[in-house]
Design an enzyme around this catalytic site. Structure first.
Site, mmCIF file in Angstrom:
data_model
loop_
_atom_site.group_PDB
_atom_site.id
_atom_site.type_symbol
_atom_site.label_atom_id
_atom_site.label_comp_id
_atom_site.label_asym_id
_atom_site.label_seq_id
_atom_site.Cartn_x
_atom_site.Cartn_y
_atom_site.Cartn_z
ATOM 1 N N HIS A 49 0.873 -1.214 0.063
ATOM 2 C CA HIS A 49 0.112 -0.110 -0.136
ATOM 3 C C HIS A 49 0.780 1.265 0.158
ATOM 4 O O HIS A 49 0.205 2.354 -0.524
ATOM 5 C CB HIS A 49 -1.038 0.187 1.132
ATOM 6 N N ASP A 178 -9.512 -6.137 5.857
ATOM 7 C CA ASP A 178 -9.778 -6.722 4.642
ATOM 8 C C ASP A 178 -10.808 -7.762 5.000
ATOM 9 O O ASP A 178 -11.888 -8.111 4.141
ATOM 10 C CB ASP A 178 -8.712 -6.974 3.752
#
Length: 258
Positions: A49, A178
């Site tokens: 990320h 997630d």
């Protein structure tokens, strides 16, 4: 002689000891060098990320040379080419995101190991001290490299026993954010469905002697250690900078001006 710190770290985990690390989410060799002197057992560079290029990643890996801190990197995807490149740079631990099935674990492990145990290609000049430790590194690599998978689906709880039974798996991190996205309540950390899946995954890993930890801190470090977690990650470089800067500004704003 090749630094065998990764083997020493694996021994700590086999002995049931927890290890403490921090996320590195800033592409800065200076910041990495600062962290390298702090005494962390491991660091996890977030190449999934955060914003990194390959040259910056290599400089960060080099910042940990000569220390006992083992540099791990989270690759953008469970991909053998990406994993090979990171290992050849000198990272000694790989974390693969979205590794939610037995097949995914098998793929990650194979990418981290030389034949006959896996399919990693040979080209480790940087990792092997620019070729000076080539034979020693090649001999030790399959034992010293960490392969850790990140579980990010509640459905993984249904096959977690098979996942953690894959030979060569060194640890497991679960990602609550997630994972919550695979329920009907995204980012609801109090969702019983999410909590149940995490408990099942944690319990299975601990019972099997597989080091486990969380990618997002929902518990204090003391609570994690008490629960049996061994892969402790506390904060990130950007967290430290932001919190320190915010504290200065907030403290200043509270000073009376009259």
């Amino acid at each position: 002689m090749y630094n065998q710190r990764a083997l020493r770290l694996k021994e700590k985990l086999r002995n049931g000891e927890p290890i403490v690390g921090i996320w590195i989410d800033l592409e800065s060799a200076v910041a990495a060098s600062l962290i390298a002197g702090c005494g962390f057992d491991w660091v996890l560079i977030d190449n999934e990320h955060a914003v990194f290029d390959r040259g910056g990643l290599h400089q960060i890996a080099m910042a940990f040379r000569g220390t006992d801190t083992v540099p791990f990197v989270r690759v953008p995807w469970n991909d053998m080419v990406m994993i090979k490149q990171m290992l050849d740079m000198g990272f000694e631990g790989i974390v693969t995101p979205q590794t939610n099935t037995v097949e995914g674990v098998q793929k990650a492990v194979a990418a981290c190991r030389y034949p006959p145990d896996g399919c990693r290609g040979f080209g480790n000049t940087y990792a092997a001290n620019y070729g000076r430790d080539l034979d020693e590194y090649s001999r030790l690599a399959n034992d010293l490299i960490f392969c850790i998978v990140q579980v990010e689906s509640i459905h993984s709880a249904d096959e977690i026993e098979e996942m953690i039974s894959v030979p060569g798996l060194d640890g497991l991190i679960y990602g609550p954010n997630d994972m919550s996205g695979t329920t009907s309540r995204f980012r609801d950390m109090a969702n019983p469905e999410l909590i149940d899946a995490i408990d099942r995954i944690e319990s299975a890993a601990i019972a099997a002697g597989i080091p486990v930890g969380a990618g997002l801190n929902t518990k204090t470090m003391a609570e994690q250690v008490a629960s049996g977690a061994q892969l402790i990650l506390e904060g990130s470089v950007l967290d430290l900078i932001r919190q320190g800067a915010d504290d200065i500004v907030n403290t200043f704003r509270e000073i009376p001006t009259n």
